[in-house]
Enzyme design. Structure first.
Site, PDB file in Angstrom:
ATOM      1  N   GLY A   9       0.802  -1.064  -0.382  1.00  0.00           N
ATOM      2  CA  GLY A   9       0.027  -0.159  -0.263  1.00  0.00           C
ATOM      3  C   GLY A   9       0.685   1.288  -0.460  1.00  0.00           C
ATOM      4  O   GLY A   9       0.677   2.193   0.201  1.00  0.00           O
ATOM      5  N   GLY A  12      -0.831   5.314  -1.239  1.00  0.00           N
ATOM      6  CA  GLY A  12      -1.623   5.829  -0.433  1.00  0.00           C
ATOM      7  C   GLY A  12      -0.875   6.655   1.059  1.00  0.00           C
ATOM      8  O   GLY A  12       0.087   6.826   0.180  1.00  0.00           O
ATOM      9  N   GLN A  13      -1.908   7.329   1.522  1.00  0.00           N
ATOM     10  CA  GLN A  13      -0.704   8.432   2.193  1.00  0.00           C
ATOM     11  C   GLN A  13      -0.512   8.192   3.104  1.00  0.00           C
ATOM     12  O   GLN A  13       0.945   8.625   3.212  1.00  0.00           O
ATOM     13  CB  GLN A  13      -2.186   8.891   2.648  1.00  0.00           C
ATOM     14  CG  GLN A  13      -2.333  10.216   4.069  1.00  0.00           C
ATOM     15  CD  GLN A  13      -3.811  10.343   4.718  1.00  0.00           C
ATOM     16  OE1 GLN A  13      -4.603   9.509   4.515  1.00  0.00           O
ATOM     17  NE2 GLN A  13      -3.734  11.691   5.161  1.00  0.00           N
ATOM     18  N   ASP A  53      -0.659  -7.332  -5.760  1.00  0.00           N
ATOM     19  CA  ASP A  53      -2.099  -7.358  -5.295  1.00  0.00           C
ATOM     20  C   ASP A  53      -2.234  -8.686  -4.281  1.00  0.00           C
ATOM     21  O   ASP A  53      -1.814  -9.471  -4.158  1.00  0.00           O
ATOM     22  CB  ASP A  53      -3.078  -7.782  -6.624  1.00  0.00           C
ATOM     23  CG  ASP A  53      -3.910  -7.937  -6.298  1.00  0.00           C
ATOM     24  OD1 ASP A  53      -4.565  -7.702  -4.772  1.00  0.00           O
ATOM     25  OD2 ASP A  53      -4.903  -8.991  -7.243  1.00  0.00           O
ATOM     26  N   TYR A 143     -15.872  -1.329   7.443  1.00  0.00           N
ATOM     27  CA  TYR A 143     -14.452  -0.999   7.761  1.00  0.00           C
ATOM     28  C   TYR A 143     -13.985  -1.066   9.200  1.00  0.00           C
ATOM     29  O   TYR A 143     -12.956  -2.035   9.179  1.00  0.00           O
ATOM     30  CB  TYR A 143     -14.053   0.270   7.543  1.00  0.00           C
ATOM     31  CG  TYR A 143     -12.750   0.991   7.649  1.00  0.00           C
ATOM     32  CD1 TYR A 143     -11.661   0.656   6.686  1.00  0.00           C
ATOM     33  CD2 TYR A 143     -12.300   2.500   8.725  1.00  0.00           C
ATOM     34  CE1 TYR A 143     -10.383   1.169   7.319  1.00  0.00           C
ATOM     35  CE2 TYR A 143     -11.262   2.805   9.077  1.00  0.00           C
ATOM     36  CZ  TYR A 143     -10.235   2.353   8.594  1.00  0.00           C
ATOM     37  OH  TYR A 143      -9.201   2.842   9.117  1.00  0.00           O
TER      38      TYR A 143
HETATM   39  N1  SER Z   1      -9.521   7.802   8.589  1.00  0.00           N
HETATM   40  C1  SER Z   1     -10.144   6.513   8.525  1.00  0.00           C
HETATM   41  C2  SER Z   1     -11.604   7.028   7.658  1.00  0.00           C
HETATM   42  O1  SER Z   1     -12.054   8.050   7.873  1.00  0.00           O
HETATM   43  C3  SER Z   1      -9.754   6.438  10.240  1.00  0.00           C
HETATM   44  O2  SER Z   1      -9.252   5.494  10.176  1.00  0.00           O
HETATM   45  O3  SER Z   1     -11.541   5.964   7.423  1.00  0.00           O
END
Ligand code: SER
Length: 318
Positions: A9, A12-13, A53, A143
């Protein structure tokens, strides 16, 4: 000898900043950045980059073997708002990916794994103020469900196989290299881009919404601190609570307005409001402080000043 590191990843950020950060002290060649799609951000270009992946168990096993990694940071995941749009995909990416990384790690001789949990692991029945380490974890987003299940799976691999997996419950992360994608706390990053570019912002959360947040340099600091801590100091292999500061959307806007006079913010809450309302407003991270010496360096004012300086410079360069 520095560790041999694999970071999934990486585009990503977090990855776009963690990879160069780790390379700055482990050496460029010792940190392999794995990205899902061919082109990663320019911040990864100083060392090896591979495509991976993490849904594919064989590909993950090969990546661990071919890189000779002894340490894996598994960051590839979907965030909360994207997860609600496609819960099946969120489960697949977040859970299958984690299982594949844990399996490949234990079979491939990896000695240490980092995995990010989140404030999203908490649900509406957790105390909203100073949510303690042992608060109930009954999230109402997919999530959050993957974060709680993931924490349990990480701890299981530690108990059953002795794999040294270390987890942090990150708050919302604010940064200026790569924007987050699909999170509920993303507003606290977007607002800076719009303040600089347009002088106005339409916020997708209510003005009084308070969430736990952290500036990226502190997130990097905490990540390295827990990963380098002596095993005797890492008491938990479920997620450690981690905190820096909390603010409402309105308070963040006011802090930016002090530095960009006339900055206008309107509020148009969407489906992400429900997610935000299910999370605590602040977190008690005293166990991380006690066990491995965590403390944040940035408060709200320090973060806002640094974000505006860095982002203005970055946007002017484009
Ligand atoms: N930054 C994440 C989100 O907003 C939370 O862990 O999904």
């Amino acid at each position: 000898m520095p560790p041999k590191v694999l970071v999934t990843g990486s585009a990503g950020q977090i990855g776009a900043e963690l990879v160069p950060h780790l390379r700055s002290f482990y050496g460029d060649a010792n940190v392999v950045a794995a990205v899902h799609k061919a082109a990663g951000p320019p911040s990864l270009n100083d060392g090896p980059v591979i495509t991976l992946d993490t849904d594919d168990p064989d590909a993950v096993a090969s990546a661990v073997r071919d890189t000779g990694a002894d340490t894996v940071y598994h960051l590839a995941a979907l965030l909360s708002a994207t997860g609600e749009k496609d819960p099946q995909l969120a489960w697949k990416v977040n859970m299958d990916g984690l299982r594949n990384v844990l399996e490949a790690s234990r079979k491939g001789g990896v000695s240490r794994v980092f995995w990010p949990s989140s404030i999203g692991a908490f649900g509406p029945d957790a105390p909203r103020k100073d949510a303690p380490q042992n608060a109930p974890l009954n999230p109402t987003t997919i999530y959050g469900v993957t974060k709680v299940a993931g924490e349990l799976l990480c701890n299981y691999y530690f108990v059953k196989y002795g794999l040294d997996v270390r987890c942090l419950r990150y708050p919302g992360l604010i940064s200026n290299v790569t924007p987050p994608g699909g999170g509920t706390t993303d507003y606290a990053v977007e607002i800076f881009y719009e303040a600089i570019r347009k002088g106005s912002y339409s916020c997708f959360l209510r003005e009084d919404t308070v969430l736990p947040m952290m500036y990226m340099p502190d997130a990097l600091k905490a990540t390295v601190l827990i990963m380098e801590a002596d095993p005797s100091r890492v008491i938990r292999h479920l997620g450690y609570n981690l905190a820096a500061f909390s603010f409402s959307a309105g308070e963040l806007a006011a802090e930016i307005r002090k530095r960009i006079p006339g900055f206008r913010v309107s509020y148009a809450p969407d489906s992400r409001q429900k997610i935000a309302d299910s999370w605590p407003m602040s977190i008690d991270d005293s166990e991380a402080r006690k066990d491995w010496g965590w403390s944040p360096g940035y408060d709200l004012q320090g973060m806002v000043s640094d974000m505006l300086t860095k982002l203005k410079a970055r946007l002017a360069l484009r």
